[in-house]
Write an enzyme that holds these catalytic residues in place. Structure first.
Site, PDB file in Angstrom:
ATOM      1  N   CYS A  26       7.533  10.018 -23.633  1.00  0.00           N
ATOM      2  CA  CYS A  26       8.949  10.393 -23.552  1.00  0.00           C
ATOM      3  C   CYS A  26       9.267  11.041 -22.199  1.00  0.00           C
ATOM      4  O   CYS A  26       9.336  10.351 -21.197  1.00  0.00           O
ATOM      5  CB  CYS A  26       9.323  11.272 -24.746  1.00  0.00           C
ATOM      6  SG  CYS A  26      11.101  11.379 -25.043  1.00  0.00           S
TER       7      CYS A  26
ATOM      8  N   GLU B 108       2.110  11.129 -31.125  1.00  0.00           N
ATOM      9  CA  GLU B 108       1.429  12.359 -31.571  1.00  0.00           C
ATOM     10  C   GLU B 108       2.096  12.992 -32.794  1.00  0.00           C
ATOM     11  O   GLU B 108       1.513  13.863 -33.437  1.00  0.00           O
ATOM     12  CB  GLU B 108       1.358  13.373 -30.422  1.00  0.00           C
ATOM     13  CG  GLU B 108       2.639  14.100 -30.097  1.00  0.00           C
ATOM     14  CD  GLU B 108       3.650  13.299 -29.272  1.00  0.00           C
ATOM     15  OE1 GLU B 108       4.710  13.852 -28.937  1.00  0.00           O
ATOM     16  OE2 GLU B 108       3.378  12.107 -28.969  1.00  0.00           O
TER      17      GLU B 108
ATOM     18  N   HIS C 107       6.833   8.980 -29.304  1.00  0.00           N
ATOM     19  CA  HIS C 107       5.879  10.071 -29.546  1.00  0.00           C
ATOM     20  C   HIS C 107       4.872   9.654 -30.620  1.00  0.00           C
ATOM     21  O   HIS C 107       5.111   9.876 -31.805  1.00  0.00           O
ATOM     22  CB  HIS C 107       6.625  11.311 -30.070  1.00  0.00           C
ATOM     23  CG  HIS C 107       7.577  11.921 -29.116  1.00  0.00           C
ATOM     24  ND1 HIS C 107       7.243  12.961 -28.286  1.00  0.00           N
ATOM     25  CD2 HIS C 107       8.884  11.656 -28.870  1.00  0.00           C
ATOM     26  CE1 HIS C 107       8.291  13.311 -27.566  1.00  0.00           C
ATOM     27  NE2 HIS C 107       9.298  12.528 -27.900  1.00  0.00           N
TER      28      HIS C 107
END
Length: 197
Positions: free
Chosen positions: A82, A178, A176
Protein backbone atom coordinates in the site's frame (compact mmCIF):
# COMPACT_ATOMS: atom_id res chain seq x y z
CA UNK A 1 25.70 -19.61 9.01
CA UNK A 2 21.97 -19.62 9.60
CA UNK A 3 19.67 -19.82 6.60
CA UNK A 4 17.10 -17.74 8.50
CA UNK A 5 17.10 -14.21 7.09
CA UNK A 6 16.78 -11.17 9.32
CA UNK A 7 14.07 -8.93 7.87
CA UNK A 8 13.21 -5.50 9.19
CA UNK A 9 9.88 -3.70 9.09
CA UNK A 10 10.18 0.06 8.69
CA UNK A 11 8.58 1.18 11.94
CA UNK A 12 8.01 4.90 11.40
CA UNK A 13 4.24 4.58 10.92
CA UNK A 14 1.69 2.03 9.77
CA UNK A 15 0.78 -1.61 10.48
CA UNK A 16 4.21 -2.76 11.69
CA UNK A 17 3.11 -5.45 14.16
CA UNK A 18 1.09 -7.41 11.59
CA UNK A 19 4.10 -7.60 9.24
CA UNK A 20 6.38 -8.74 12.07
CA UNK A 21 3.93 -11.58 12.80
CA UNK A 22 3.57 -12.53 9.11
CA UNK A 23 7.36 -12.59 8.58
CA UNK A 24 7.91 -14.71 11.68
CA UNK A 25 5.24 -17.13 10.38
CA UNK A 26 7.22 -17.33 7.12
CA UNK A 27 10.40 -18.40 8.98
CA UNK A 28 12.24 -15.09 9.15
CA UNK A 29 13.69 -13.27 12.13
CA UNK A 30 11.62 -10.05 12.10
CA UNK A 31 12.49 -6.81 13.84
CA UNK A 32 11.35 -3.17 13.72
CA UNK A 33 13.70 -0.71 12.00
CA UNK A 34 13.66 3.01 12.83
CA UNK A 35 17.29 4.12 12.52
CA UNK A 36 20.06 3.77 9.90
CA UNK A 37 22.13 1.55 12.19
CA UNK A 38 19.18 -0.86 12.51
CA UNK A 39 18.73 -0.85 8.72
CA UNK A 40 22.40 -1.85 8.34
CA UNK A 41 21.75 -5.05 10.34
CA UNK A 42 18.93 -6.55 8.24
CA UNK A 43 19.01 -8.72 5.10
CA UNK A 44 15.73 -7.33 3.75
CA UNK A 45 13.04 -4.79 4.62
CA UNK A 46 9.26 -4.45 4.53
CA UNK A 47 7.77 -0.97 4.09
CA UNK A 48 4.26 -1.27 5.53
CA UNK A 49 0.99 0.42 4.72
CA UNK A 50 0.15 3.67 6.44
CA UNK A 51 0.08 7.22 5.10
CA UNK A 52 2.69 7.60 2.35
CA UNK A 53 3.21 11.36 2.77
CA UNK A 54 3.72 11.01 6.54
CA UNK A 55 6.06 8.04 6.06
CA UNK A 56 8.12 9.97 3.50
CA UNK A 57 8.48 12.96 5.82
CA UNK A 58 9.34 10.76 8.83
CA UNK A 59 11.94 8.86 6.79
CA UNK A 60 13.64 12.18 6.00
CA UNK A 61 13.31 13.36 9.62
CA UNK A 62 14.80 10.14 11.03
CA UNK A 63 17.70 10.25 8.56
CA UNK A 64 16.43 7.09 6.83
CA UNK A 65 15.66 8.25 3.28
CA UNK A 66 19.22 8.23 1.88
CA UNK A 67 20.29 4.99 3.63
CA UNK A 68 17.10 3.34 2.30
CA UNK A 69 17.82 4.50 -1.25
CA UNK A 70 21.42 3.29 -0.98
CA UNK A 71 20.44 -0.18 0.27
CA UNK A 72 17.76 -0.55 -2.43
CA UNK A 73 20.26 0.51 -5.13
CA UNK A 74 22.76 -1.98 -3.69
CA UNK A 75 20.25 -4.81 -4.13
CA UNK A 76 18.71 -5.28 -0.69
CA UNK A 77 15.33 -7.02 -1.11
CA UNK A 78 12.42 -4.76 -0.17
CA UNK A 79 8.68 -5.41 -0.05
CA UNK A 80 6.20 -2.53 0.11
CA UNK A 81 2.46 -2.81 0.81
CA UNK A 82 0.00 0.00 0.00
CA UNK A 83 1.85 3.14 1.16
CA UNK A 84 5.03 1.05 0.88
CA UNK A 85 4.23 0.51 -2.81
CA UNK A 86 4.00 4.29 -3.26
CA UNK A 87 7.40 4.78 -1.58
CA UNK A 88 9.00 2.18 -3.90
CA UNK A 89 7.70 3.86 -7.07
CA UNK A 90 9.97 5.99 -9.23
CA UNK A 91 7.07 8.39 -9.81
CA UNK A 92 3.77 9.31 -8.10
CA UNK A 93 0.86 10.91 -9.94
CA UNK A 94 -0.26 14.03 -8.02
CA UNK A 95 2.20 13.71 -5.11
CA UNK A 96 1.58 15.73 -1.99
CA UNK A 97 3.88 18.68 -1.43
CA UNK A 98 7.30 17.53 -0.24
CA UNK A 99 6.52 13.84 -0.80
CA UNK A 100 9.61 11.83 -1.74
CA UNK A 101 10.04 8.21 -2.76
CA UNK A 102 12.75 5.65 -2.14
CA UNK A 103 12.37 4.24 -5.66
CA UNK A 104 13.35 0.76 -6.75
CA UNK A 105 10.56 -0.12 -9.18
CA UNK A 106 10.18 1.61 -12.54
CA UNK A 107 6.47 2.34 -12.15
CA UNK A 108 4.06 5.24 -11.84
CA UNK A 109 1.48 4.91 -9.04
CA UNK A 110 -1.76 6.72 -8.30
CA UNK A 111 -2.37 7.41 -4.61
CA UNK A 112 -5.75 6.39 -3.08
CA UNK A 113 -6.82 5.14 -6.52
CA UNK A 114 -9.33 2.59 -5.18
CA UNK A 115 -11.15 5.25 -3.17
CA UNK A 116 -11.46 6.56 0.36
CA UNK A 117 -11.25 4.70 3.67
CA UNK A 118 -14.98 3.86 3.67
CA UNK A 119 -14.59 2.28 0.21
CA UNK A 120 -12.10 -0.31 1.50
CA UNK A 121 -12.74 -3.90 0.37
CA UNK A 122 -11.34 -7.41 0.23
CA UNK A 123 -10.78 -9.35 -2.96
CA UNK A 124 -9.25 -12.62 -4.12
CA UNK A 125 -6.15 -11.84 -6.19
CA UNK A 126 -4.22 -14.28 -8.37
CA UNK A 127 -0.52 -13.53 -7.85
CA UNK A 128 2.01 -14.96 -10.32
CA UNK A 129 4.60 -17.07 -8.54
CA UNK A 130 2.31 -17.94 -5.61
CA UNK A 131 0.65 -21.36 -5.72
CA UNK A 132 -2.36 -22.62 -3.83
CA UNK A 133 -5.03 -20.39 -5.34
CA UNK A 134 -5.75 -16.66 -5.02
CA UNK A 135 -4.41 -14.51 -2.20
CA UNK A 136 -6.99 -12.62 -0.13
CA UNK A 137 -6.10 -8.95 -0.53
CA UNK A 138 -7.31 -6.17 1.74
CA UNK A 139 -7.49 -2.84 -0.11
CA UNK A 140 -7.54 0.22 2.20
CA UNK A 141 -7.24 3.59 0.41
CA UNK A 142 -5.06 1.56 -1.90
CA UNK A 143 -2.96 2.84 -4.80
CA UNK A 144 -2.79 1.18 -8.16
CA UNK A 145 -0.04 1.18 -10.75
CA UNK A 146 -0.73 3.30 -13.81
CA UNK A 147 2.21 1.99 -15.83
CA UNK A 148 5.46 0.05 -15.51
CA UNK A 149 8.81 0.24 -17.25
CA UNK A 150 10.46 -2.57 -19.21
CA UNK A 151 12.25 -4.11 -16.21
CA UNK A 152 9.19 -4.27 -13.93
CA UNK A 153 7.10 -7.45 -13.97
CA UNK A 154 3.36 -7.21 -13.35
CA UNK A 155 2.45 -10.16 -11.10
CA UNK A 156 -1.19 -9.33 -10.24
CA UNK A 157 -4.11 -7.28 -11.48
CA UNK A 158 -7.55 -6.56 -10.04
CA UNK A 159 -10.45 -4.92 -11.86
CA UNK A 160 -8.20 -4.13 -14.83
CA UNK A 161 -5.61 -2.36 -12.67
CA UNK A 162 -2.08 -3.44 -11.75
CA UNK A 163 -1.92 -4.26 -8.02
CA UNK A 164 1.36 -6.18 -7.62
CA UNK A 165 4.74 -5.64 -9.27
CA UNK A 166 8.21 -7.11 -8.93
CA UNK A 167 11.49 -5.72 -10.23
CA UNK A 168 14.55 -7.81 -9.39
CA UNK A 169 14.74 -7.78 -5.55
CA UNK A 170 11.90 -5.31 -5.02
CA UNK A 171 8.28 -6.41 -4.55
CA UNK A 172 5.19 -4.23 -4.09
CA UNK A 173 1.46 -4.83 -3.59
CA UNK A 174 -1.45 -2.37 -3.46
CA UNK A 175 -3.13 -4.59 -0.91
CA UNK A 176 -2.37 -5.73 2.65
CA UNK A 177 -1.74 -9.50 2.84
CA UNK A 178 -0.54 -9.11 6.44
CA UNK A 179 -4.12 -8.45 7.61
CA UNK A 180 -5.55 -11.79 6.42
CA UNK A 181 -3.58 -14.57 8.14
CA UNK A 182 -2.46 -15.80 4.68
CA UNK A 183 1.31 -15.39 4.73
CA UNK A 184 2.16 -16.65 1.22
CA UNK A 185 3.20 -13.23 -0.10
CA UNK A 186 5.50 -12.83 2.91
CA UNK A 187 6.86 -16.35 2.27
CA UNK A 188 7.62 -15.33 -1.34
CA UNK A 189 9.49 -12.28 -0.03
CA UNK A 190 11.40 -14.33 2.55
CA UNK A 191 12.49 -16.62 -0.31
CA UNK A 192 13.64 -13.54 -2.28
CA UNK A 193 15.74 -12.43 0.71
CA UNK A 194 17.13 -15.92 1.25
CA UNK A 195 18.18 -16.07 -2.43
CA UNK A 196 20.50 -13.06 -2.09
CA UNK A 197 21.56 -13.51 1.55
Amino acid sequence: MSDTPVIGVLALQGDVREHLIALASADAVARPVRRPEELAEVDGLVIPGGESTTMSKLAVLFGMMEPLRERVRAGMPVYGTCAGMILLAEKILDPRSGQETVGGIDMIVRRNAFGRQNESFEAAVEVAGIGGGPVEGVFIRAPWVESVGAEAEVIAEHGGHIVAVRQRNVLATSFHPELTGDHRVHALFVDMVRAVK
